[in-house]
Scaffold this motif. Structure first.
Motif, short mmCIF file in Angstrom:
data_model
loop_
_atom_site.label_atom_id
_atom_site.label_comp_id
_atom_site.label_asym_id
_atom_site.label_seq_id
_atom_site.Cartn_x
_atom_site.Cartn_y
_atom_site.Cartn_z
N ARG C 129 0.82 -1.20 0.00
CA ARG C 129 0.00 0.00 0.00
C ARG C 129 0.86 1.26 0.00
O ARG C 129 0.70 2.16 -0.83
CB ARG C 129 -0.95 -0.02 1.21
CG ARG C 129 -1.70 1.25 1.49
CD ARG C 129 -2.53 1.76 0.33
NE ARG C 129 -3.75 1.03 0.05
CZ ARG C 129 -4.91 1.20 0.66
NH1 ARG C 129 -5.03 2.06 1.63
NH2 ARG C 129 -5.96 0.50 0.30
N LEU C 130 1.79 1.33 0.95
CA LEU C 130 2.59 2.55 1.08
C LEU C 130 3.45 2.77 -0.16
O LEU C 130 3.58 3.89 -0.66
CB LEU C 130 3.47 2.48 2.34
CG LEU C 130 2.79 2.90 3.64
CD1 LEU C 130 1.64 1.98 4.00
CD2 LEU C 130 3.78 2.95 4.78
N THR C 131 4.02 1.67 -0.69
CA THR C 131 4.88 1.81 -1.85
C THR C 131 4.09 2.26 -3.08
O THR C 131 4.54 3.14 -3.82
CB THR C 131 5.59 0.48 -2.14
OG1 THR C 131 6.19 0.02 -0.92
CG2 THR C 131 6.67 0.65 -3.19
N SER C 132 2.89 1.69 -3.28
CA SER C 132 2.12 2.08 -4.46
C SER C 132 1.64 3.53 -4.36
O SER C 132 1.51 4.21 -5.38
CB SER C 132 0.94 1.12 -4.69
OG SER C 132 0.13 1.04 -3.55
N VAL C 133 1.40 4.03 -3.15
CA VAL C 133 1.04 5.44 -3.01
C VAL C 133 2.25 6.33 -3.29
O VAL C 133 2.13 7.39 -3.90
CB VAL C 133 0.44 5.74 -1.61
CG1 VAL C 133 0.19 7.23 -1.43
CG2 VAL C 133 -0.85 4.98 -1.42
N LEU C 134 3.44 5.88 -2.89
CA LEU C 134 4.65 6.63 -3.21
C LEU C 134 4.84 6.71 -4.72
O LEU C 134 5.21 7.76 -5.27
CB LEU C 134 5.87 5.97 -2.55
CG LEU C 134 7.18 6.78 -2.63
CD1 LEU C 134 7.06 8.07 -1.85
CD2 LEU C 134 8.36 5.96 -2.10
N VAL C 135 4.54 5.60 -5.43
CA VAL C 135 4.60 5.59 -6.89
C VAL C 135 3.63 6.63 -7.46
O VAL C 135 3.95 7.36 -8.40
CB VAL C 135 4.31 4.18 -7.46
CG1 VAL C 135 4.11 4.22 -8.97
CG2 VAL C 135 5.43 3.22 -7.10
N ASP C 179 -5.89 -5.95 -0.05
CA ASP C 179 -6.61 -7.23 -0.12
C ASP C 179 -5.78 -8.29 -0.85
O ASP C 179 -5.88 -9.47 -0.56
CB ASP C 179 -7.95 -7.05 -0.85
CG ASP C 179 -8.81 -6.00 -0.19
OD1 ASP C 179 -8.75 -5.90 1.05
OD2 ASP C 179 -9.54 -5.29 -0.90
N TRP C 180 -4.98 -7.85 -1.82
CA TRP C 180 -4.23 -8.81 -2.64
C TRP C 180 -3.00 -9.36 -1.93
O TRP C 180 -2.61 -10.49 -2.11
CB TRP C 180 -3.80 -8.16 -3.96
CG TRP C 180 -4.93 -7.93 -4.91
CD1 TRP C 180 -6.16 -8.52 -4.87
CD2 TRP C 180 -4.93 -7.08 -6.06
NE1 TRP C 180 -6.93 -8.08 -5.92
CE2 TRP C 180 -6.19 -7.20 -6.66
CE3 TRP C 180 -3.98 -6.24 -6.65
CZ2 TRP C 180 -6.53 -6.50 -7.81
CZ3 TRP C 180 -4.32 -5.54 -7.79
CH2 TRP C 180 -5.59 -5.67 -8.37
N HIS C 185 -0.60 -2.04 6.45
CA HIS C 185 -1.77 -1.16 6.38
C HIS C 185 -3.04 -1.99 6.46
O HIS C 185 -3.14 -3.05 5.84
CB HIS C 185 -1.72 -0.38 5.07
CG HIS C 185 -2.65 0.80 5.03
ND1 HIS C 185 -4.01 0.66 4.90
CD2 HIS C 185 -2.42 2.13 5.12
CE1 HIS C 185 -4.57 1.86 4.90
NE2 HIS C 185 -3.63 2.78 5.03
N GLN C 186 -4.02 -1.49 7.20
CA GLN C 186 -5.28 -2.22 7.35
C GLN C 186 -6.16 -2.06 6.11
O GLN C 186 -5.98 -1.11 5.36
CB GLN C 186 -6.02 -1.72 8.60
CG GLN C 186 -6.61 -0.33 8.49
CD GLN C 186 -5.56 0.77 8.64
OE1 GLN C 186 -4.38 0.50 8.76
NE2 GLN C 186 -6.01 2.01 8.62
N PRO C 187 -7.12 -2.98 5.90
CA PRO C 187 -8.04 -2.84 4.76
C PRO C 187 -8.97 -1.63 4.90
O PRO C 187 -8.97 -0.96 5.94
CB PRO C 187 -8.86 -4.14 4.80
CG PRO C 187 -8.13 -5.06 5.71
CD PRO C 187 -7.35 -4.21 6.66
N ALA C 188 -9.76 -1.37 3.85
CA ALA C 188 -10.62 -0.19 3.83
C ALA C 188 -11.68 -0.22 4.92
O ALA C 188 -12.21 -1.28 5.26
CB ALA C 188 -11.29 -0.07 2.47
N THR C 189 -11.96 0.96 5.50
CA THR C 189 -12.99 1.08 6.53
C THR C 189 -14.34 1.38 5.91
O THR C 189 -15.35 0.78 6.23
CB THR C 189 -12.61 2.19 7.52
OG1 THR C 189 -11.43 1.78 8.21
CG2 THR C 189 -13.71 2.43 8.53
#
Lengths: 62, 155, 251
Positions: C129-135, C179-180, C185-189
């Motif tokens: 999650r964090l890496t794809s947001v950095l991308v 999810d994948w 990071h936790q899943p969506a709320t």
């Protein structure tokens, strides 16, 4: 819905999480202000350039 | 639509489709490596190399946390419901670390198959509720995170 | 169907003149919602049973993260419209959305990092999650840099539009990453389908903040678009008249 804190000091301290919460909010507010201020500044610069151009034209010798 | 615009629309769609396929293939090739941590079942089955830095993660087994009385040493068991791995750690645990909650551990697997941790992180869940609501749920029998709740600990 | 509105929308002048009247109203609603949402979230929403007060960062973190992704779609779709219809206005909106989206992504990363320290125990981790947001952040920066890199504006616009479209595949990856793959990071709320996993007493300020950030994004993009319109149309009579008028007022 109630105010969750006993006092303003407690609101600021947030039981030890204050520095985290308040820094996140202040950084965001600064960033929001930046997003509004930047285009306003560019607009002002454009108007200033127009003003300068005109004063140059007016002062130019005939 | 004008034929030339139709042609440009096809170009745009091709760009999106081909870039998606390309990235999709890369991700397919990397699929296992994109996981942040190994579940205990993979550690136990020997799929994880020993004596190298890896990450393991799972739910902290209730009742397994043992703290030293003299120093910061702590050991506990993580589980994914299939297998258990014992974890040794010396240091401060994050505030949200608790039994029945998930944790991600950075460390090395020793020859006994135990995880010698250099860092322990707490993985919290996506549920948010006020303490009173949480208290009510506790009485109803649901105390821990959902992912950790469905695990059968009493094996 | 009447296509007049679509062609009008394509006129930079029409856009500039129309939005002049809208701005104060959008700003008023945006900032009212933002203040209500922030005060509610910071002082009136109950504290979380497990995370205590640190969870209050969600009222900023989630809305800016939503806008970092929605904003990217807006930028890429504007780019596609520009490529297909060669519409001036579409490219201008695309160029205007890039810095706003970049700031939203930056804030999502920073507020997430500040939230991560007291909850997870770390500022940063290289999970999916964090890496794809950095991308995503680098994609926005790429679009901004590409715009500066070309002398020729048409070439720059097309290059930016293509980069935006190529990067679009990252958005579903960010959304589904939790999810994948296994992540910290936790899943969506707040879920698109199914019930949200946040107590109603905490949900309302969150929804208010999401609405506020959507409006704020719109407001900021309109402001950036207006400046870009003036820049690109600087040789036209109407812009020259407009600046002269503004200069007269200033004296």
């Amino acid at each position: 819905m109630n105010f969750q804190f006993e006092s303003l000091a407690e609101l600021l301290a947030m039981k030890g999480h204050g520095p985290f919460v308040w820094s996140a909010y202040s950084i965001s507010i600064i960033a929001f202000a930046y997003l509004i201020w930047t285009p306003v500044k560019s607009y002002r610069d454009m108007v200033n350039r127009e003003l300068k151009k005109r004063s140059r034209e007016e002062n130019a010798p005939d | 639509m004008h034929p030339i615009r139709k042609q440009r629309l096809m170009m745009v769609l091709l760009i999106v489709i081909f870039s998606s396929i390309a990235i999709g293939l890369i991700m397919f090739a990397l699929r296992e490596n994109l996981n942040l941590f190994y579940p205990p079942s993979k550690i136990v089955s020997g799929e994880v190399p020993h004596n190298v830095k890896i990450r393991g993660g799972g739910c902290v087994k209730p009742g397994s946390v043992q703290r030293s009385e003299h120093n910061l040493d702590v050991n506990f068991v993580i589980t994914d419901g299939v297998a258990d791995v014992k974890v040794f750690y010396s240091g401060i645990l994050p505030d949200l670390f608790a039994e029945g909650e998930a944790a991600v551990i950075n460390g090395k697997i020793n020859d006994k198959g135990e995880l010698e941790a250099s860092e322990v992180l707490a993985k919290h869940d996506e549920n948010y509720m006020p303490p009173e609501v949480a208290e009510g749920m506790k009485q109803a029998g649901g105390e821990h995170q959902k992912t950790c709740e469905t695990i059968n600990y009493a094996r | 169907m009447n296509w007049q509105w679509f062609h009008r929308l394509g006129s930079p002048r029409w856009f500039y003149e129309k939005t002049t009247g809208w701005l104060p109203w959008i700003a008023l609603v945006t900032f009212s919602l933002m203040i209500v949402g922030m005060v509610w979230g910071l002082a009136f929403a109950p504290l979380d049973a497990k995370q205590g007060n640190s969870y209050r960062i969600i009222y900023l973190h989630m809305p800016v993260a939503v806008l970092s992704m929605a904003g990217y779609y807006a930028m890429a779709i504007a780019g596609a419209v520009g490529l297909i219809w060669r519409m001036k206005m579409a490219f201008i909106v695309m160029v205007a959305a890039a810095p706003v989206g970049a700031v939203m992504t930056f804030l999502a990363l920073v507020t997430g990092s500040i939230w991560g320290k007291p909850t997870w125990g770390t500022w940063w981790i290289w999970d999916a999650r964090l890496t794809s947001v950095l991308v995503l952040f680098f994609l926005y920066m790429g679009v901004i840099a590409l715009q500066q890199a070309y002398q020729n504006r048409d070439t720059a616009d097309k290059a930016c539009a293509i980069l935006s479209l190529v990067g679009m595949v990252n958005i579903p990856i960010i959304y589904k990453s939790v999810d994948w793959w296994s992540t910290l990071h936790q899943p969506a709320t707040i879920k698109m389908v199914g019930e949200s996993t946040i107590d109603p007493s905490m949900k309302y300020p969150l929804l208010i903040m999401i609405a506020a950030l959507y409006l704020f994004f719109t407001l900021a993009v309109i402001l950036y678009t207006r400046v870009e319109v003036l820049r690109r149309e600087s040789r036209t009579q109407w812009v020259s008249d407009l600046l002269t008028q503004a200069a007269n007022k200033r004296r």
